[in-house]
Design an enzyme around this catalytic site. Structure first.
Site, PDB file in Angstrom:
ATOM      1  N   GLY A 158      99.930 -17.902  16.488  1.00  0.00           N
ATOM      2  CA  GLY A 158      99.323 -17.337  15.395  1.00  0.00           C
ATOM      3  C   GLY A 158      98.503 -18.360  14.411  1.00  0.00           C
ATOM      4  O   GLY A 158      97.495 -18.106  13.999  1.00  0.00           O
ATOM      5  N   ARG A 159      99.021 -19.558  14.543  1.00  0.00           N
ATOM      6  CA  ARG A 159      98.321 -20.621  13.270  1.00  0.00           C
ATOM      7  C   ARG A 159      97.065 -21.281  14.360  1.00  0.00           C
ATOM      8  O   ARG A 159      96.439 -22.113  13.721  1.00  0.00           O
ATOM      9  CB  ARG A 159      99.249 -21.754  13.081  1.00  0.00           C
TER      10      ARG A 159
ATOM     11  N   LYS B 129     114.053 -14.373   8.078  1.00  0.00           N
ATOM     12  CA  LYS B 129     113.626 -13.160   8.203  1.00  0.00           C
ATOM     13  C   LYS B 129     114.819 -12.247   8.660  1.00  0.00           C
ATOM     14  O   LYS B 129     114.990 -11.077   7.914  1.00  0.00           O
ATOM     15  CB  LYS B 129     112.846 -12.805   9.608  1.00  0.00           C
TER      16      LYS B 129
ATOM     17  N   HIS C  68      93.123 -36.656 -11.214  1.00  0.00           N
ATOM     18  CA  HIS C  68      93.679 -36.424 -12.521  1.00  0.00           C
ATOM     19  C   HIS C  68      94.960 -35.903 -12.669  1.00  0.00           C
ATOM     20  O   HIS C  68      95.573 -35.191 -13.800  1.00  0.00           O
ATOM     21  CB  HIS C  68      92.719 -35.466 -13.391  1.00  0.00           C
TER      22      HIS C  68
ATOM     23  N   GLU D 280     104.461 -25.930  10.838  1.00  0.00           N
ATOM     24  CA  GLU D 280     105.212 -25.159  11.694  1.00  0.00           C
ATOM     25  C   GLU D 280     105.012 -25.608  13.126  1.00  0.00           C
ATOM     26  O   GLU D 280     105.893 -25.076  14.150  1.00  0.00           O
ATOM     27  CB  GLU D 280     104.249 -23.778  11.377  1.00  0.00           C
TER      28      GLU D 280
ATOM     29  N   GLU E 295     105.927  -8.316   5.840  1.00  0.00           N
ATOM     30  CA  GLU E 295     105.053  -8.269   4.774  1.00  0.00           C
ATOM     31  C   GLU E 295     103.822  -7.520   4.812  1.00  0.00           C
ATOM     32  O   GLU E 295     103.212  -6.760   4.190  1.00  0.00           O
ATOM     33  CB  GLU E 295     104.817  -9.626   4.449  1.00  0.00           C
TER      34      GLU E 295
ATOM     35  N   LYS F 238      99.397 -10.515  14.771  1.00  0.00           N
ATOM     36  CA  LYS F 238      99.526 -10.764  16.100  1.00  0.00           C
ATOM     37  C   LYS F 238     100.566  -9.893  16.694  1.00  0.00           C
ATOM     38  O   LYS F 238     100.441  -9.107  17.744  1.00  0.00           O
ATOM     39  CB  LYS F 238      99.699 -12.267  16.317  1.00  0.00           C
TER      40      LYS F 238
HETATM   41  O1  F6P Z   1     106.727 -16.099  10.548  1.00  0.00           O
HETATM   42  C1  F6P Z   1     105.913 -16.926  11.234  1.00  0.00           C
HETATM   43  C2  F6P Z   1     104.793 -16.372  11.751  1.00  0.00           C
HETATM   44  O2  F6P Z   1     105.217 -15.917  13.048  1.00  0.00           O
HETATM   45  C3  F6P Z   1     103.504 -17.365  12.001  1.00  0.00           C
HETATM   46  O3  F6P Z   1     103.710 -18.046  13.062  1.00  0.00           O
HETATM   47  C4  F6P Z   1     102.540 -16.384  12.088  1.00  0.00           C
HETATM   48  O4  F6P Z   1     101.248 -16.951  11.757  1.00  0.00           O
HETATM   49  C5  F6P Z   1     102.894 -15.338  10.750  1.00  0.00           C
HETATM   50  O5  F6P Z   1     104.162 -15.217  11.004  1.00  0.00           O
HETATM   51  C6  F6P Z   1     102.120 -13.939  11.058  1.00  0.00           C
HETATM   52  O6  F6P Z   1     102.682 -13.425  12.137  1.00  0.00           O
HETATM   53  P1  F6P Z   1     101.815 -12.209  12.796  1.00  0.00           P
HETATM   54  O7  F6P Z   1     100.389 -12.309  12.836  1.00  0.00           O
HETATM   55  O8  F6P Z   1     102.488 -11.673  13.877  1.00  0.00           O
HETATM   56  O9  F6P Z   1     101.904 -10.916  11.672  1.00  0.00           O
END
Ligand code: F6P
Length: 553
Positions: free
Chosen positions: A266-267, A511, A383, A352, A212, A206
């Protein structure tokens, strides 16, 4: 005490809880043999059996009174009208527009967003069909056999979970893989056996700034250009983002950028172009069936009375268990191997969204909010951790999710799955008394003294609540409805608790600190000013790394 816990509706529920304290599910079923009819709901393609919950008609009335006191109907209206429900970021949360199958406009800040939504859907259709049909090819003219989605959190969990869930629909499709972790083993393993000439990357973020994702995208680009040269990037990379300047700076050509908007959290973004890997795996028609199922749930949520409203019912029960019975966790138990990533997806969605302690007015809450959500597919969980569910000292309300018809219907497997699922809900609800356990052992010929000794170990307290969600079959339409059910359930909880379900400030500190620590891992920056524990760990890490060198590949 907050105004919520002092409120008449809350206090009425506390008194009701005390009155019901000694009433068990066995008793409730003995008193009301029509509980299934009274407490099961239909919502689109789903049937919810809520009868095995600690609930009477009065409980439901009192919970609905709490919902009315918290103005749930008007919050539902605000959500769908594009009001800035996310008040700390000044944004709407209008993910329902992404799956709006009606002709109704849906507006944010006075502008109908539907034309832009339809435009991106059309572009997704053309692009995914081009890749799937082998018309869009890589730099050396070969068709794409592998699609790698690079993203994390909401840019990974939703599409990954759905691709797994709909594997039965993915014949003759490119192999869609997911890379999220900054641990480079994830990217390495995803690229194992893949040929650069036949690999397409989708960078999904987003913000297009997530550490990462950017690190993985850079490494993927190096892997590609190392084999095919810099000019290959344009044909082998696509992006999904709200940050178009960021995607351009990365070198992704504009016709390969699929936009979404800041009114999509995002979620909650699976329904946007973040779903592109799903379209690659199962085709755009199936993806649109997923949207249609979610839309059916939106319509149910928006138009059904509170008493018969499935997301409302589940959200009310969540509050009932978390705040009035101290249940700190909730298990999600899909009886479907295809749904094996659903618990992980729901962890982000629920935790979240509602893992918050400050209410909408800035006050610290004085009651529990979001529960810990966890789970594994049945029958595997039986199990492993079901022991605690049946005989442990904590009460864990459970969601059982199962389809009446299996994806393959091979032999008796699906019947066994169904029997196990229903058996677990029975065992949890009704248990087995000490006397029943003892009688069974005596009937099997065990000496009386031994049977008496073993009966406490072999009895089951029961009275453990669960909800069963029945799908006709696990198809895209039912899956869409199921996911939207959980999304709205989370919103209902947040309204009852008066918290904002759509921000996530709690992820920021880590972060920020990781940014400060990164140069200290190599010793480039000094450790001064750090706490003793972190400094000690950094020292130990540097010592090990300098004596061993990097791990061999
Ligand atoms: O760090 C949490 C978050 O902002 C989530 O809410 C989001 O889904 C994820 O990181 C990834 O963010 P992006 O889509 O901006 O890379």
């Amino acid at each position: 005490m907050s105004t919520l816990t002092k409120s008449p509706a809350w206090q009425a529920l506390e008194r009701h809880r005390d009155r019901l304290a000694t009433t068990t599910l066995r008793q409730l079923f003995a008193d009301e043999n029509d509980r299934f009819e009274r407490f099961s709901l239909r919502a689109g393609p789903l049937l919810l059996d809520c009868s095995k919950n600690w609930m009477t008609a009065e409980t439901l009335d009192l919970l609905v009174s709490l919902a009315r006191q918290q103005q749930l109907p008007s919050w539902i209206e605000r959500l769908f009208s594009g009001y800035h429900v996310n008040h700390t970021e000044g944004r709407a949360a209008l993910h329902m527009a992404l799956r709006n199958r009606s002709e109704r406009p849906m507006s944010v800040d006075g502008k109908d967003v539907m034309p832009a939504v339809r435009d991106v859907l059309g572009r997704m259709r053309r692009f995914s069909a081009g890749v799937r049909e082998g018309r869009l090819r890589g730099a050396t003219g070969k068709a794409f056999r592998t699609v790698v989605n690079i993203g994390i959190g909401g840019s990974d969990l939703g599409p990954c979970m759905v691709c797994e869930a709909l594997r039965a629909y993915a014949a003759d499709a490119p192999d869609v893989r997911f890379v999220s972790n900054v641990d480079d083993s994830h990217l390495m393993e995803a690229l194992r056996g893949a040929s650069p000439e036949e690999t397409l990357f989708i960078v999904s973020s987003k913000t297009f700034t997530t550490q990462e994702t950017m690190a993985n995208a850079e490494s993927a680009r190096q892997w590609l250009t190392g084999a095919l040269g810099n000019d290959a990037v344009g044909l082998h990379f696509a992006a999904v983002s709200t940050n178009v300047p960021g995607t351009t700076a990365f070198g992704i050509s504009p016709d390969r950028v699929f936009e979404f908007w800041d009114w999509v959290g995002g979620r909650y973004s699976l329904w946007s172009a973040i779903g592109l890997p799903v379209a690659m795996a199962v085709g755009m028609d199936r993806f649109e069936e997923l949207l249609a199922g979610a839309h059916a749930m939106d319509e149910h949520f928006r138009t059904t009375s509170l008493h018969a409203n499935a997301p409302v019912m589940l959200g009310l029960l969540d509050v009932w268990y978390a705040d009035f019975h101290g249940c700190g966790t909730r298990a999600v138990l899909p009886y479907s191997q295809y749904l094996h990533r659903l618990p992980a997806y729901l962890q982000q969605l629920d935790m979240e969204s509602n893992g918050k302690q400050i209410d909408r007015e800035g006050n610290r809450v004085d009651h529990p909010t979001g529960a810990i959500v966890w789970g594994e597919p049945g029958t595997n969980g039986q199990h492993a951790f079901f022991q605690l569910l049946h005989q442990g000292t904590q009460i864990v309300p459970c969601d059982f999710i199962v389809a009446a018809v299996g994806a393959h219907e091979s032999g008796r497997h699906h019947e066994m799955l169904l029997a196990n699922c229903l058996a677990q809900t029975q065992a949890l609800a009704f248990g087995k008394s000490g006397d029943e356990a003892q009688d069974e052992m005596l009937a099997a010929g065990m000496p009386a003294e031994r049977a008496s000794f073993l009966s406490p170990y072999r009895s089951f307290p029961g009275n453990r609540p669960s909800t069963t969600i029945l799908l006709e079959r696990l198809d895209p339409y039912a899956l869409g409805a199921l996911i939207a059910l959980y999304e709205h359930r989370v919103f209902v909880q947040s309204v009852l608790w008066n918290i904002n379900a759509f921000d996530q400030w709690g992820v920021e500190l880590g972060k920020q600190l990781a940014g400060n620590l990164l140069p200290r891992i190599s010793g480039r920056d000094a450790d001064e000013g750090l706490d003793g524990s972190t400094a000690g760990l950094l020292h130990a890490i540097r010592k090990i790394r300098s004596s061993r060198g990097p791990a061999s590949r």
